[in-house]
Design a protein around this motif. Structure first.
Motif, PDB file in Angstrom:
ATOM      1  N   SER A 239       0.861  -1.333   0.018  1.00  0.00           N
ATOM      2  CA  SER A 239      -0.281  -0.515   0.185  1.00  0.00           C
ATOM      3  C   SER A 239       0.870   1.113   0.029  1.00  0.00           C
ATOM      4  O   SER A 239       0.471   2.488  -0.543  1.00  0.00           O
ATOM      5  CB  SER A 239      -1.178   0.409   0.901  1.00  0.00           C
ATOM      6  OG  SER A 239      -0.144   0.532   2.705  1.00  0.00           O
ATOM      7  N   VAL A 240       1.651   0.931   0.474  1.00  0.00           N
ATOM      8  CA  VAL A 240       3.067   2.559   0.783  1.00  0.00           C
ATOM      9  C   VAL A 240       3.840   2.592  -0.148  1.00  0.00           C
ATOM     10  O   VAL A 240       3.786   3.369  -1.163  1.00  0.00           O
ATOM     11  CB  VAL A 240       4.212   2.431   1.693  1.00  0.00           C
ATOM     12  CG1 VAL A 240       4.848   3.655   1.593  1.00  0.00           C
ATOM     13  CG2 VAL A 240       3.061   2.642   3.300  1.00  0.00           C
ATOM     14  N   ASP A 241       4.093   1.153  -1.544  1.00  0.00           N
ATOM     15  CA  ASP A 241       4.535   1.485  -2.628  1.00  0.00           C
ATOM     16  C   ASP A 241       3.895   1.817  -3.266  1.00  0.00           C
ATOM     17  O   ASP A 241       4.222   2.697  -4.363  1.00  0.00           O
ATOM     18  CB  ASP A 241       4.896   0.251  -2.643  1.00  0.00           C
ATOM     19  CG  ASP A 241       5.926  -0.453  -4.229  1.00  0.00           C
ATOM     20  OD1 ASP A 241       6.754   1.048  -4.191  1.00  0.00           O
ATOM     21  OD2 ASP A 241       6.400  -0.680  -4.637  1.00  0.00           O
ATOM     22  N   ARG A 242       2.349   1.624  -3.613  1.00  0.00           N
ATOM     23  CA  ARG A 242       1.029   2.384  -4.402  1.00  0.00           C
ATOM     24  C   ARG A 242       1.322   3.879  -4.297  1.00  0.00           C
ATOM     25  O   ARG A 242       1.042   4.081  -4.968  1.00  0.00           O
ATOM     26  CB  ARG A 242       0.585   0.992  -4.304  1.00  0.00           C
ATOM     27  CG  ARG A 242       0.802  -0.233  -4.891  1.00  0.00           C
ATOM     28  CD  ARG A 242      -0.943  -0.624  -5.180  1.00  0.00           C
ATOM     29  NE  ARG A 242      -0.910  -2.053  -5.501  1.00  0.00           N
ATOM     30  CZ  ARG A 242      -2.043  -2.656  -4.988  1.00  0.00           C
ATOM     31  NH1 ARG A 242      -3.093  -2.540  -4.935  1.00  0.00           N
ATOM     32  NH2 ARG A 242      -1.970  -4.335  -6.344  1.00  0.00           N
ATOM     33  N   ALA A 243       1.200   4.059  -2.762  1.00  0.00           N
ATOM     34  CA  ALA A 243       0.483   5.661  -2.497  1.00  0.00           C
ATOM     35  C   ALA A 243       1.772   5.909  -3.046  1.00  0.00           C
ATOM     36  O   ALA A 243       1.707   7.143  -3.463  1.00  0.00           O
ATOM     37  CB  ALA A 243       0.683   5.495  -1.675  1.00  0.00           C
ATOM     38  N   LEU A 244       3.008   5.771  -2.865  1.00  0.00           N
ATOM     39  CA  LEU A 244       4.424   6.374  -3.368  1.00  0.00           C
ATOM     40  C   LEU A 244       4.257   6.386  -4.806  1.00  0.00           C
ATOM     41  O   LEU A 244       4.813   7.819  -5.594  1.00  0.00           O
ATOM     42  CB  LEU A 244       6.061   6.238  -3.117  1.00  0.00           C
ATOM     43  CG  LEU A 244       5.486   5.975  -1.925  1.00  0.00           C
ATOM     44  CD1 LEU A 244       7.170   5.209  -1.103  1.00  0.00           C
ATOM     45  CD2 LEU A 244       5.965   7.941  -0.866  1.00  0.00           C
ATOM     46  N   ASP A 245       3.999   5.808  -6.056  1.00  0.00           N
ATOM     47  CA  ASP A 245       3.621   5.283  -7.136  1.00  0.00           C
ATOM     48  C   ASP A 245       2.651   6.356  -7.367  1.00  0.00           C
ATOM     49  O   ASP A 245       2.715   6.994  -8.859  1.00  0.00           O
ATOM     50  CB  ASP A 245       3.083   4.163  -7.559  1.00  0.00           C
ATOM     51  CG  ASP A 245       4.012   2.901  -7.530  1.00  0.00           C
ATOM     52  OD1 ASP A 245       5.493   3.412  -7.722  1.00  0.00           O
ATOM     53  OD2 ASP A 245       3.796   1.522  -7.852  1.00  0.00           O
ATOM     54  N   VAL A 246       1.603   6.330  -6.791  1.00  0.00           N
ATOM     55  CA  VAL A 246       0.433   7.302  -7.569  1.00  0.00           C
ATOM     56  C   VAL A 246       1.248   8.886  -7.264  1.00  0.00           C
ATOM     57  O   VAL A 246       0.921   9.384  -7.849  1.00  0.00           O
ATOM     58  CB  VAL A 246      -0.465   7.276  -6.444  1.00  0.00           C
ATOM     59  CG1 VAL A 246      -1.462   8.418  -6.582  1.00  0.00           C
ATOM     60  CG2 VAL A 246      -1.740   5.827  -6.751  1.00  0.00           C
ATOM     61  N   LEU A 247       2.087   9.246  -6.036  1.00  0.00           N
ATOM     62  CA  LEU A 247       2.190  10.411  -5.600  1.00  0.00           C
ATOM     63  C   LEU A 247       2.935  11.351  -7.055  1.00  0.00           C
ATOM     64  O   LEU A 247       3.535  12.227  -7.312  1.00  0.00           O
ATOM     65  CB  LEU A 247       2.859  10.081  -4.379  1.00  0.00           C
ATOM     66  CG  LEU A 247       3.157  12.217  -4.148  1.00  0.00           C
ATOM     67  CD1 LEU A 247       2.119  12.783  -3.711  1.00  0.00           C
ATOM     68  CD2 LEU A 247       4.612  11.843  -2.134  1.00  0.00           C
ATOM     69  N   ASP A 248       3.795  10.129  -7.258  1.00  0.00           N
ATOM     70  CA  ASP A 248       4.944  10.256  -8.249  1.00  0.00           C
ATOM     71  C   ASP A 248       4.519  10.754  -9.540  1.00  0.00           C
ATOM     72  O   ASP A 248       4.707  11.444 -10.215  1.00  0.00           O
ATOM     73  CB  ASP A 248       5.920   9.156  -8.264  1.00  0.00           C
ATOM     74  CG  ASP A 248       6.955   8.849  -7.249  1.00  0.00           C
ATOM     75  OD1 ASP A 248       7.277   9.953  -6.539  1.00  0.00           O
ATOM     76  OD2 ASP A 248       7.773   8.064  -7.331  1.00  0.00           O
ATOM     77  N   ALA A 249       3.741   9.767  -9.775  1.00  0.00           N
ATOM     78  CA  ALA A 249       2.547   9.736 -11.261  1.00  0.00           C
ATOM     79  C   ALA A 249       1.971  11.013 -11.044  1.00  0.00           C
ATOM     80  O   ALA A 249       1.946  12.289 -12.154  1.00  0.00           O
ATOM     81  CB  ALA A 249       1.973   9.002 -11.208  1.00  0.00           C
ATOM     82  N   VAL A 250       1.197  11.522 -10.387  1.00  0.00           N
ATOM     83  CA  VAL A 250       0.833  12.883  -9.867  1.00  0.00           C
ATOM     84  C   VAL A 250       1.754  14.646 -10.012  1.00  0.00           C
ATOM     85  O   VAL A 250       2.040  15.103 -10.796  1.00  0.00           O
ATOM     86  CB  VAL A 250       0.416  13.598  -8.477  1.00  0.00           C
ATOM     87  CG1 VAL A 250      -0.533  14.843  -8.494  1.00  0.00           C
ATOM     88  CG2 VAL A 250      -1.024  12.751  -8.917  1.00  0.00           C
ATOM     89  N   ALA A 251       3.126  13.879  -9.525  1.00  0.00           N
ATOM     90  CA  ALA A 251       4.224  14.901  -9.756  1.00  0.00           C
ATOM     91  C   ALA A 251       4.939  14.978 -11.086  1.00  0.00           C
ATOM     92  O   ALA A 251       5.532  15.669 -11.884  1.00  0.00           O
ATOM     93  CB  ALA A 251       5.774  14.591  -8.727  1.00  0.00           C
ATOM     94  N   ALA A 252       4.526  14.045 -11.976  1.00  0.00           N
ATOM     95  CA  ALA A 252       5.099  13.827 -13.191  1.00  0.00           C
ATOM     96  C   ALA A 252       4.159  14.385 -14.167  1.00  0.00           C
ATOM     97  O   ALA A 252       5.077  14.766 -15.413  1.00  0.00           O
ATOM     98  CB  ALA A 252       5.398  12.516 -13.523  1.00  0.00           C
ATOM     99  N   SER A 253       3.264  14.809 -13.745  1.00  0.00           N
ATOM    100  CA  SER A 253       1.630  15.755 -14.722  1.00  0.00           C
ATOM    101  C   SER A 253       2.269  16.200 -15.194  1.00  0.00           C
ATOM    102  O   SER A 253       2.927  17.671 -14.383  1.00  0.00           O
ATOM    103  CB  SER A 253       0.909  15.220 -13.775  1.00  0.00           C
ATOM    104  OG  SER A 253      -0.440  16.114 -14.956  1.00  0.00           O
ATOM    105  N   ALA A 254       1.620  17.145 -16.285  1.00  0.00           N
ATOM    106  CA  ALA A 254       1.778  18.919 -16.397  1.00  0.00           C
ATOM    107  C   ALA A 254       1.728  19.301 -15.811  1.00  0.00           C
ATOM    108  O   ALA A 254       1.601  20.895 -15.549  1.00  0.00           O
ATOM    109  CB  ALA A 254       2.185  18.962 -17.839  1.00  0.00           C
ATOM    110  N   GLY A 255      -0.349  19.279 -15.587  1.00  0.00           N
ATOM    111  CA  GLY A 255      -1.068  20.032 -15.028  1.00  0.00           C
ATOM    112  C   GLY A 255      -1.761  18.936 -13.941  1.00  0.00           C
ATOM    113  O   GLY A 255      -1.508  17.460 -14.087  1.00  0.00           O
ATOM    114  N   PRO A 256      -3.499  18.967 -13.736  1.00  0.00           N
ATOM    115  CA  PRO A 256      -4.003  18.037 -13.024  1.00  0.00           C
ATOM    116  C   PRO A 256      -4.146  17.154 -14.176  1.00  0.00           C
ATOM    117  O   PRO A 256      -4.305  16.722 -15.247  1.00  0.00           O
ATOM    118  CB  PRO A 256      -5.211  19.574 -12.946  1.00  0.00           C
ATOM    119  CG  PRO A 256      -4.976  20.494 -13.100  1.00  0.00           C
ATOM    120  CD  PRO A 256      -3.818  20.874 -13.773  1.00  0.00           C
TER     121      PRO A 256
END
Length: 254
Positions: A4-21
């Motif tokens: 669950s921690v690994d997946r949460a960090l994956d989601v956070l990284d994906a949000v950070a990698a996005s150019a916008g919302p």
């Protein structure tokens, strides 16, 4: 690491990698998680302030800048260091960076650049130290065993046709770097870009750090000398700042 921690960090990284919302559905596709799982993780991240929900989707939250400030404090990167980098950028007309070797890894800790960075570096871990000027400078200061551990862990991938991928060739290059006190890379990390790096003086046992600059190859040969001189001046001042910080933070002797 719990899944669950690994997946949460994956989601956070994906949000950070996005150019916008970015929408939850897009995050589910990017991370390979189920949509319901992504919504659950986003809820937890939003509650902690790491992610914010907007009309257009999810963005990084207001907690992120405070984490970055805490990171800079731990790395002893205060406003004076950023001021030095900005001063170097103005004087040399090139993107400037501050990097370090720590706990077996190389990372860019701070930088000043134009809207479109010349070198393409961001504040992050550098897995390609064999191909960057700052990486070569930091690797040249390491004992051979530590250097080999880093290169074994990260590999020596060929980023461009000019990237050094042979350990023997890199060893020869690093001997030259130690002798001259300056590291150079020309189109080894990015086509059309050249970089220069010099070491930051440090007390015995201090962190291994370097300042570097990146500029278009078309300007490099004409400006290399002046750029190197500017970086040496910045490195010397950064070393004095670090020495003052260490002295100020040391406990008083009784």
């Amino acid at each position: 690491m719990p899944q669950s921690v690994d997946r949460a960090l994956d989601v956070l990284d994906a949000v950070a990698a996005s150019a916008g919302p970015v929408t939850a559905k897009a995050l589910a596709r990017a991370t390979g998680c189920g949509l319901s799982t992504v919504y659950e993780l986003l809820g937890a991240l939003t509650a902690r302030g790491h992610v914010a929900r907007t009309a257009g989707g999810y963005t990084l939250g207001y907690r992120v800048p405070s984490l970055h400030r805490a990171f800079q404090h731990q790395m002893r990167l205060d406003d004076e260091v950023h001021g030095l980098l900005l001063q170097a950028r103005r004087a040399a007309g090139a993107d400037t960076y501050f990097s370090t070797y720590r706990d077996g890894g190389i990372a860019v800790l701070a930088g000043t650049s134009a809207a479109v960075p010349t070198g393409g570096f961001t504040v992050s871990e550098d897995q390609d130290g064999h191909a960057t000027a700052h990486g070569k400078m930091l690797l040249s200061a390491l004992p051979r065993a530590a250097r080999l551990r880093y290169l074994t862990a990260t590999g020596m991938r060929a980023i461009t046709p000019r990237t050094i991928t042979s350990p023997e060739t890199l060893d020869r290059e690093l001997r030259r770097v130690r002798r001259d006190g300056v590291a150079v890379e020309v189109e080894e990390c990015a086509p059309g870009v050249a970089c220069v790096a010099v070491p930051v003086p440090s007390a015995a046992g201090g962190a291994i750090t370097a300042v570097s600059a990146a500029l278009p190859l078309t300007e490099f040969h004409e400006r290399k000398g002046r750029l190197t001189q500017t970086l040496r001046q910045v490195a010397a001042e950064a070393g004095r700042l670090a020495a003052r910080q260490c002295a100020g933070g040391a406990p008083a002797r009784r």
